[in-house]
Design an enzyme around this catalytic site. Structure first.
Site, mmCIF file in Angstrom:
data_model
loop_
_atom_site.group_PDB
_atom_site.id
_atom_site.type_symbol
_atom_site.label_atom_id
_atom_site.label_comp_id
_atom_site.label_asym_id
_atom_site.label_seq_id
_atom_site.Cartn_x
_atom_site.Cartn_y
_atom_site.Cartn_z
ATOM 1 C CB SER A 154 23.243 1.820 13.025
ATOM 2 O OG SER A 154 23.756 3.104 13.313
ATOM 3 C CE1 TYR A 167 20.747 4.061 8.468
ATOM 4 C CE2 TYR A 167 21.421 4.847 10.634
ATOM 5 C CZ TYR A 167 21.656 4.077 9.508
ATOM 6 O OH TYR A 167 22.796 3.299 9.437
HETATM 7 P P1 NAD Z 1 26.191 1.510 1.127
HETATM 8 O O1 NAD Z 1 25.264 2.523 0.577
HETATM 9 O O2 NAD Z 1 27.514 1.316 0.464
HETATM 10 O O3 NAD Z 1 25.503 0.083 1.192
HETATM 11 C C1 NAD Z 1 24.120 -0.133 1.281
HETATM 12 C C2 NAD Z 1 23.783 -1.222 0.298
HETATM 13 O O4 NAD Z 1 22.394 -1.566 0.424
HETATM 14 C C3 NAD Z 1 24.026 -0.763 -1.149
HETATM 15 O O5 NAD Z 1 24.754 -1.752 -1.836
HETATM 16 C C4 NAD Z 1 22.612 -0.626 -1.696
HETATM 17 O O6 NAD Z 1 22.545 -0.886 -3.078
HETATM 18 C C5 NAD Z 1 21.888 -1.694 -0.888
HETATM 19 N N1 NAD Z 1 20.443 -1.494 -0.906
HETATM 20 C C6 NAD Z 1 19.755 -0.345 -0.715
HETATM 21 N N2 NAD Z 1 18.432 -0.575 -0.858
HETATM 22 C C7 NAD Z 1 18.305 -1.911 -1.121
HETATM 23 C C8 NAD Z 1 17.193 -2.750 -1.352
HETATM 24 N N3 NAD Z 1 15.944 -2.273 -1.376
HETATM 25 N N4 NAD Z 1 17.425 -4.073 -1.579
HETATM 26 C C9 NAD Z 1 18.690 -4.565 -1.598
HETATM 27 N N5 NAD Z 1 19.769 -3.804 -1.386
HETATM 28 C C10 NAD Z 1 19.576 -2.490 -1.149
HETATM 29 O O7 NAD Z 1 26.365 1.880 2.672
HETATM 30 P P2 NAD Z 1 26.962 1.012 3.880
HETATM 31 O O8 NAD Z 1 27.557 1.974 4.806
HETATM 32 O O9 NAD Z 1 27.793 -0.098 3.363
HETATM 33 O O10 NAD Z 1 25.644 0.438 4.573
HETATM 34 C C11 NAD Z 1 25.421 -0.935 4.806
HETATM 35 C C12 NAD Z 1 24.632 -1.123 6.087
HETATM 36 O O11 NAD Z 1 25.435 -0.697 7.184
HETATM 37 C C13 NAD Z 1 23.344 -0.323 6.161
HETATM 38 O O12 NAD Z 1 22.329 -1.117 6.769
HETATM 39 C C14 NAD Z 1 23.713 0.838 7.061
HETATM 40 O O13 NAD Z 1 22.603 1.363 7.754
HETATM 41 C C15 NAD Z 1 24.682 0.150 8.004
HETATM 42 N N6 NAD Z 1 25.564 1.076 8.719
HETATM 43 C C16 NAD Z 1 26.526 1.795 8.077
HETATM 44 C C17 NAD Z 1 27.343 2.642 8.801
HETATM 45 C C18 NAD Z 1 28.468 3.433 8.180
HETATM 46 O O14 NAD Z 1 29.085 4.221 8.888
HETATM 47 N N7 NAD Z 1 28.790 3.265 6.918
HETATM 48 C C19 NAD Z 1 27.165 2.774 10.176
HETATM 49 C C20 NAD Z 1 26.169 2.040 10.795
HETATM 50 C C21 NAD Z 1 25.374 1.201 10.061
#
Ligand code: NAD
Length: 269
Positions: A154, A167
């Protein structure tokens, strides 16, 4: 399917939604066979929907339920994948979540939950992937590397984030975990990199974009003038997983529309 990832097998953790889904679809389009991972029985229907999209675009995938913070479940996911497809070439360690709180209100449970999934989950998954890459070594018909790991980090691996200490600590931890593994395994032709997304339109950050007022406040942080989409991350993941990035390891690729350029300084000073 033909493409830069033809004949390769990719595990994408947390790929029943959001960025993970976007990455799974993109890797599949590039020719990879994909393992769609979801954590709980309740997310099975979302995983089924991703599988249907991959099948509709002519790709191959299976679904494996696994909580990435649980060692045995992670080991089982890799064993099941190897049983189904013979090996693993690519790991996108994407699963993650937020449990936000003001620092003095943050419970140990909230701290442990986020570190357990976002950071320990990456340790457990990357360890299993590297064991398999080391066992198999380089197979030139698959890739010039013995294996590729992409850690989903991130912008908060470098930008401090008040109210999100667990986080930000998890993402800062991923930065040095990724670089340390990259250093240790480069001689074995294993490439390890991170993607650091900025603000990507998924449910993790809905409240930051789902009203016009919130979206316009968010856009103040993004010089490029738009919120990112899961496809933006999917394209970066295909590049880092393919031999097009063969000389790249130990790097974080920021996919953030310039969020880490400190836009607050643009007209100030
Ligand atoms: P999201 O909530 O759609 O996706 C997260 C996924 O992780 C979900 O499918 C959830 O079911 C899964 N998950 C959670 N706990 C889990 C576990 N114990 N085992 C297996 N799967 C698990 O949100 P996202 O935005 O798609 O996030 C995905 C990644 O991207 C994360 O690591 C998040 O920190 C990172 N991220 C997202 C953003 C953003 O702006 N959306 C920015 C920076 C980083």
């Amino acid at each position: 399917m033909s493409g830069s990832l033809q004949n390769q097998v990719a595990i994408v953790t947390g790929s029943s939604s959001g960025i993970g889904e976007g990455v799974a679809l993109a890797l599949s389009k590039a020719g990879a066979t994909v393992v769609i991972n979801h954590s709980r029985a309740s997310s099975r229907s979302e995983a089924d929907a991703v599988l249907a999209k991959i099948t509709a675009q002519g790709g191959q995938a299976i679904i494996i339920q696994c909580d990435v913070s649980q060692e045995q479940e992670v080991q089982q996911m890799f064993a099941q994948t190897i049983q189904a497809f013979g090996t693993v070439d690519i790991l996108v360690s994407n699963a993650g979540l937020q449990q936000d709180a003001a620092f003095t209100d943050m419970t140990l449970e909230q701290w442990n939950k986020v570190i357990g999934i976002n950071l320990t989950g990456q340790f457990l998954c990357t360890r299993e992937a590297i064991k398999e890459f080391m066992r198999r070594g380089v197979v030139p018909s698959r890739s010039t590397a013995a294996g590729k790991i992409i850690c989903m980090s991130s912008v908060h691996e470098v930008i401090p984030w008040a109210g999100h200490a667990n986080y930000a600590a998890s993402k800062g931890g991923i930065k040095l975990l990724m670089q340390t593994i990259a250093q240790e395994f480069a001689p074995h032709k294993i490439r390890v990199n991170s993607i650091a997304p900025g603000a990507i339109r998924t449910r993790i950050n809905q409240e930051a974009w789902n009203t016009p007022a919130a979206a316009s406040k968010l856009l103040e942080l993004i010089p490029y003038g738009r919120i990112g989409e899961a496809e933006d991350i999917g394209k970066a993941a295909v590049f880092l997983a393919s031999d097009d990035s063969d000389y790249i390891t130990g790097t974080t690729l920021f996919v953030d529309g310039g969020m880490t350029l400190y836009p607050g300084f643009a007209g100030n000073g």
